[in-house]
Design a protein around this motif. Structure first.
Motif, PDB file in Angstrom:
ATOM      1  N   TYR A  55       0.815  -1.210   0.000  1.00 60.85           N
ATOM      2  CA  TYR A  55       0.000   0.000   0.000  1.00 60.85           C
ATOM      3  C   TYR A  55       0.853   1.266   0.000  1.00 60.85           C
ATOM      4  CZ  TYR A  55      -3.370   3.502   1.333  1.00 60.85           C
ATOM      5  OH  TYR A  55      -4.145   4.627   1.356  1.00 60.85           O
ATOM      6  N   ARG A  59       3.741   6.279  -2.297  1.00 61.81           N
ATOM      7  CA  ARG A  59       3.404   7.425  -1.458  1.00 61.81           C
ATOM      8  C   ARG A  59       4.661   8.283  -1.239  1.00 61.81           C
ATOM      9  NH1 ARG A  59      -1.208   8.504  -2.299  1.00 61.81           N
ATOM     10  NH2 ARG A  59      -0.874  10.124  -0.745  1.00 61.81           N
ATOM     11  N   TRP A  62       7.605  11.626   2.994  1.00 63.98           N
ATOM     12  CA  TRP A  62       7.320  12.382   4.223  1.00 63.98           C
ATOM     13  C   TRP A  62       5.982  11.982   4.852  1.00 63.98           C
ATOM     14  CZ3 TRP A  62       8.038  14.718  -0.624  1.00 63.98           C
ATOM     15  CH2 TRP A  62       6.868  15.067  -1.301  1.00 63.98           C
ATOM     16  N   GLU A  63       5.180  11.274   4.087  1.00 61.37           N
ATOM     17  CA  GLU A  63       3.894  10.837   4.601  1.00 61.37           C
ATOM     18  C   GLU A  63       4.044   9.600   5.502  1.00 61.37           C
ATOM     19  OE1 GLU A  63       0.828   9.342   1.797  1.00 61.37           O
ATOM     20  OE2 GLU A  63       0.174  11.426   1.740  1.00 61.37           O
ATOM     21  N   VAL A  66       3.293   9.363   9.364  1.00 59.90           N
ATOM     22  CA  VAL A  66       1.881   9.506   9.729  1.00 59.90           C
ATOM     23  C   VAL A  66       1.093   8.302   9.216  1.00 59.90           C
ATOM     24  CG1 VAL A  66      -0.156  10.989   9.583  1.00 59.90           C
ATOM     25  CG2 VAL A  66       2.118  12.005   9.714  1.00 59.90           C
ATOM     26  N   LEU A  67       1.369   7.955   7.984  1.00 57.07           N
ATOM     27  CA  LEU A  67       0.654   6.837   7.351  1.00 57.07           C
ATOM     28  C   LEU A  67       0.852   5.515   8.102  1.00 57.07           C
ATOM     29  CD1 LEU A  67      -0.955   5.706   4.981  1.00 57.07           C
ATOM     30  CD2 LEU A  67       1.092   5.827   3.581  1.00 57.07           C
ATOM     31  N   ARG A  70      -1.308   3.756  10.841  1.00 61.35           N
ATOM     32  CA  ARG A  70      -2.494   2.956  10.553  1.00 61.35           C
ATOM     33  C   ARG A  70      -2.210   1.459  10.687  1.00 61.35           C
ATOM     34  NH1 ARG A  70      -5.962   3.722   5.952  1.00 61.35           N
ATOM     35  NH2 ARG A  70      -7.500   3.404   7.569  1.00 61.35           N
ATOM     36  N   ALA A 170       3.052  14.723  19.969  1.00 61.69           N
ATOM     37  CA  ALA A 170       2.679  14.274  18.618  1.00 61.69           C
ATOM     38  C   ALA A 170       1.477  15.034  18.086  1.00 61.69           C
ATOM     39  CB  ALA A 170       2.377  12.778  18.627  1.00 61.69           C
ATOM     40  N   GLY A 171       0.740  15.718  18.953  1.00 60.71           N
ATOM     41  CA  GLY A 171      -0.429  16.477  18.523  1.00 60.71           C
ATOM     42  C   GLY A 171      -1.744  15.764  18.803  1.00 60.71           C
ATOM     43  N   LYS A 172      -1.699  14.421  18.802  1.00 60.24           N
ATOM     44  CA  LYS A 172      -2.902  13.624  19.042  1.00 60.24           C
ATOM     45  C   LYS A 172      -2.464  12.322  19.686  1.00 60.24           C
ATOM     46  CE  LYS A 172      -5.390  13.783  14.839  1.00 60.24           C
ATOM     47  NZ  LYS A 172      -6.311  13.055  14.000  1.00 60.24           N
ATOM     48  N   HIS A 175      -2.492   8.850  15.502  1.00 51.16           N
ATOM     49  CA  HIS A 175      -2.411   9.582  14.249  1.00 51.16           C
ATOM     50  C   HIS A 175      -1.891  10.996  14.444  1.00 51.16           C
ATOM     51  CE1 HIS A 175      -5.548   6.563  12.727  1.00 51.16           C
ATOM     52  NE2 HIS A 175      -4.345   6.178  12.365  1.00 51.16           N
ATOM     53  N   GLY A 176      -0.939  11.133  15.345  1.00 50.13           N
ATOM     54  CA  GLY A 176      -0.265  12.410  15.520  1.00 50.13           C
ATOM     55  C   GLY A 176       0.679  12.673  14.359  1.00 50.13           C
ATOM     56  N   THR A 177       1.180  13.924  14.313  1.00 50.85           N
ATOM     57  CA  THR A 177       2.052  14.299  13.199  1.00 50.85           C
ATOM     58  C   THR A 177       3.381  14.878  13.687  1.00 50.85           C
ATOM     59  OG1 THR A 177       1.133  16.535  13.115  1.00 50.85           O
ATOM     60  CG2 THR A 177       0.054  14.875  11.748  1.00 50.85           C
TER      61      THR A 177
ATOM     62  N   PHE B 101      -4.261  10.591   7.371  1.00 46.44           N
ATOM     63  CA  PHE B 101      -2.819  10.761   7.154  1.00 46.44           C
ATOM     64  C   PHE B 101      -2.488  11.817   6.110  1.00 46.44           C
ATOM     65  CE2 PHE B 101      -3.911   7.050   4.475  1.00 46.44           C
ATOM     66  CZ  PHE B 101      -3.412   7.457   3.245  1.00 46.44           C
ATOM     67  N   TYR B 212       3.077  18.624   7.194  1.00 42.23           N
ATOM     68  CA  TYR B 212       2.932  18.512   8.649  1.00 42.23           C
ATOM     69  C   TYR B 212       3.757  19.560   9.411  1.00 42.23           C
ATOM     70  CZ  TYR B 212       1.635  13.950   6.798  1.00 42.23           C
ATOM     71  OH  TYR B 212       1.108  12.946   6.038  1.00 42.23           O
ATOM     72  N   ILE B 216      -0.632  19.842  15.036  1.00 43.79           N
ATOM     73  CA  ILE B 216      -2.072  19.752  15.287  1.00 43.79           C
ATOM     74  C   ILE B 216      -2.409  20.718  16.421  1.00 43.79           C
ATOM     75  CG2 ILE B 216      -3.915  18.226  16.129  1.00 43.79           C
ATOM     76  CD1 ILE B 216      -2.217  15.910  14.803  1.00 43.79           C
TER      77      ILE B 216
END
Ligand code: FES
Ligand code: NI
Lengths: 488, 245
Positions: A55, A59, A62-63, A66-67, A70, A170-172, A175-177, B101, B212, B216
């Protein structure tokens, strides 16, 4: 113990532990019998889903941090950080600005705290407080909450503190960033810091308390536990340059069951020269091993026990004192007792709390240099000591900044052979006749649980995994089946 | 210069200048009309129909319809918002939008509109179309999975950058934004600082190295819903309202 070549003989019989539901993936234990109806081998089957590697192809690099979260709803932060470390390499950054590295470390210790607390208080404490043979209807977190309400609350609060740290870095919570290639996207504000400092003493006290429970339990039951699901193995982890335990970064160290070093301070970007993965026809999950020792002898354990065994010392005083006591039990040699994982895990819990304290008092967390840049490279390899053990992320990135290839070795995969051995040992010792007794089921569950497997990580399914057991005879026919209510 | 005049939007009298569209007049008066393809620096295009309002009882695109004296405009009504919701839901299912994401999450106009209009999960089935990515350009990345065909890049490249890098090709379901080159963005005169890159409302055209960067909590729509900046201009405006209409 049965060898891999022997299991291919058609005369083998099999006992299987299968999931009650297959909705969220698949955990199954098969106990294979020989002609004399003795345990010949046990196999833990986990359907490892590697679709993710496909998958992520194409991509942008840099994603990935975060990706990849999942992959697993249980340890997203470990994947976030391992991928970010790999992407540091891709953007040509070998040294992060101090603020960035310390923010990431804070995030990681927060994750360690919440993960270890969740595992110990919610999953393990019922086994320890009520005994392996207690009715599963009582032997659970609800039972603990009823009989030991303070303990259950501490577990929840420790976990919450860790999660709040994850959120602040991480912000969350998931699924933090926060971690981005070459750095971090925020520092810790004074207000955030003070919020954490306020509860810190309580967190340290509870961590000490949890460590004491794990230690006292192990010491009291030493005679029974020493042999329970135990076996000799190699141990692997990252290690700091000075030999200290380091959960965020270091070189690879592997030690043998009696303590000899197999390799040391290996730059993990060269891991492929030292580690290989074996594929077996009966399992979707691969079996990693140390190349120089080969697949038969080269498998190893990772996680808290392995880290205690590889470390020369721990750089926080209370955890170091606990480590000394732990290692004294085996006279400084590696501890090969499966159930010692719990004690080791709680030493790490306290270590994480101490590290959080030290970091909160470090003004670098309020620094403003958050990101470094460098020359683009085609390959990124990031390793981290996740709560469950060494986690490998390996990416190839093409000239268009797109991910061309990805290989992950998750902690639970590293512990694949050890978990199989633990189940096999329990089956050897507790199988009576061709019957799946309550006692056998409970003990298989307890042995697997010591490794804190993230079946969610390995299979990329969400949630804890139900487990089923099956006994298969030498003729290949299923002789018995059980496992309702088993969870790891 | 000709005289300003008034019209009413949702019963409130609003002053407009000659030549303004309904959308522009509303913006100036601090009345937010949801929109996607319209952009203050670009010529109106009328592609997305999210800005649809009722003018004297008839549906019209607010971005392309000139404001006229005495117009009676309905905007924030349950019926129109329902229409907008279903348009936006269609956009979600027609592309591959994975907000969890996506680097534009929190800064994305499509996502922000979905929140503002109170969309939880689309009622239609996801179509999971096969779309391509283009990473060939050193400064810009294209992820067509998230393109909503608003045409902002087409207009910006043509009218502001003077380059004509982007255009529409195909029709109907197969319609897509294409580039003025054989197949690679790297072969076009596009530059990272171009307006065409800046105006993308979603995560389809991305400036490399910027992902990013905002944590957030500090992203464009983390606290105030989309349109709050416009509504703040309204005389005697109450504090920005919550995410749902
Ligand atoms: S904003 Fe008016 S049609 Fe898109
Ligand atoms: Ni996991």
């Amino acid at each position: 113990m049965a060898t891999e070549t022997a299991e291919r003989k058609p005369t083998a019989k099999r006992i299987v532990i299968e999931p009650v539901t297959r909705v969220e993936g698949h955990g199954k234990v098969t106990i294979l019998l020989d002609e004399q109806e003795r345990v010949r081998q046990a196999r833990l089957h986990i359907v490892e889903f590697r679709g993710f590697e496909r998958y992520i192809r194409g991509r942008p690099y840099w994603e990935a941090p975060v990706l990849v979260q999942r992959l697993c709803g249980i340890c997203p932060v470990s994947h976030h950080l391992a991928a970010a470390k790999a992407m540091d390499q891709v953007v040509g950054v070998d040294t992060l600005p101090p603020t960035a590295e310390k923010m990431r470390r804070l995030m990681h210790y927060g994750q360690m705290l919440q993960s270890h607390a969740l595992h110990f208080f919610h999953l393990v404490s019922p086994d320890l407080l009520f005994g392996f043979d207690a009715d599963p209807a009582i032997r659970n977190i609800v039972g603990v909450a009823r009989k030991f309400p303070d303990l259950a609350v501490q577990g929840v609060m420790l976990r919450k503190y860790g999660q709040e740290i994850i959120k602040a870095t991480a912000g969350k919570k998931i699924h933090g960033t926060g971690a981005i290639p070459g750095g971090i996207n925020k520092n810790l504000s004074i207000a955030e810091r003070d919020g954490f400092l306020k509860d810190l003493d309580q967190i340290l006290a509870w961590s000490r308390g949890a460590l004491k429970i794990a230690r006292d339990y192990t010491m009291e039951h030493l005679k029974d536990l020493a042999d329970f699901g135990s076996f000799e193995s190699n141990h692997l982890s990252l290690i700091r340059a000075d030999g200290a335990m380091d959960l965020y970064h270091g070189g690879l160290r592997a030690v043998g069951a009696r303590g000899g070093k197999i390799f040391d301070h290996v730059d993990y970007r060269n891991y492929l020269d030292y580690i290989a993965e074996e594929v077996k026809p009966w399992s979707y999950m691969k079996f990693p091993f140390i190349k120089s020792l080969g697949p038969e002898k080269g498998w190893y354990r990772v996680g808290p026990l392995a880290r205690l065994n590889t470390a020369d010392f721990i750089d926080t005083p209370e955890a170091e004192a606990a480590r000394k006591e732990f290692m004294a039990l085996t006279k400084g040699k590696p501890n090969n007792v499966t159930m010692a994982y719990h004690w080791a895990r709680m030493i790490e819990l306290l270590h994480a709390a101490e590290k959080i304290r030290d970091l909160l008092h470090d003004a670098d967390l309020q620094g403003t240099e958050l990101r470094a840049r460098g020359e683009r490279r085609p390959v990124g390899i990031g390793l981290i000591e996740a709560p469950r053990g060494t986690l490998f992320h390996h990416y190839e990135v093409d000239e268009n900044d797109q991910i061309a290839r990805c290989n992950l070795i998750v902690s639970t995969t590293n512990n694949n052979t050890p978990m199989n051995r633990a189940v096999e040992k329990v089956a050897h010792d507790y199988l009576e006749g061709v019957q799946i007794t309550e006692g056998l089921l409970n003990r298989i569950e307890v042995a697997i649980r010591a490794y804190d497997p993230c079946l969610s990580c390995a299979t990329h399914a969400m949630g804890r995994m139900p487990l089923e057991v099956e006994i298969v005879g030498a003729d290949g026919a299923v002789r018995a089946r059980g496992g309702k209510g088993l969870y790891v | 210069m000709s005289e300003s005049f008034t019209l009413t939007i949702d019963g409130v009298e609003v002053t407009a200048q000659p030549g303004q569209s309904i959308l522009q007049a509303a913006d100036a008066a601090g009345v937010y009309i949801p929109r996607l393809c319209a952009h203050p620096e670009l010529e109106a295009f009328g592609a997305c129909r999210v800005c649809t309002v009722k003018v004297n009882g008839r549906p019209q695109a607010a971005c392309t319809t000139p404001a006229t004296k005495g117009m009676i405009v309905e905007n924030d009504t349950p019926e129109l918002n329902e229409h907008r919701r279903s348009l936006i839901e269609m956009l979600f299912v027609e592309g591959n939008h994975f907000c969890m994401f996506c680097e534009r999450s929190g800064n994305c106009e499509l996502q922000a509109l979905a929140y503002r209009l109170g969309i939880d999960a689309p009622r239609h089935d996801y179509q999971y179309p096969a779309r391509t990515l283009d990473g060939s350009h050193p400064e810009v990345f294209i992820d067509r999975n998230r393109c909503i065909l608003c045409g902002r890049c087409v207009r910006a490249s043509r009218d502001v950058d003077g380059k004509h890098v982007f255009d529409f090709v195909g029709r109907g379901k197969g319609k897509r934004i294409w580039i003025d080159a054989e197949s690679r963005l790297a072969d076009t005169p596009l530059e990272g600082e171009d307006k065409a890159v800046e105006v993308c409302p979603v995560g389809a055209i991305l400036r490399k190295g910027a992902a990013y960067a905002a944590p957030i909590g500090r992203r464009l729509y983390d606290h105030d819903p989309i349109g709050a900046d416009i509504e703040a201009k309204r005389v005697g405006a109450p504090a920005a309202k919550g995410g749902k209409s």
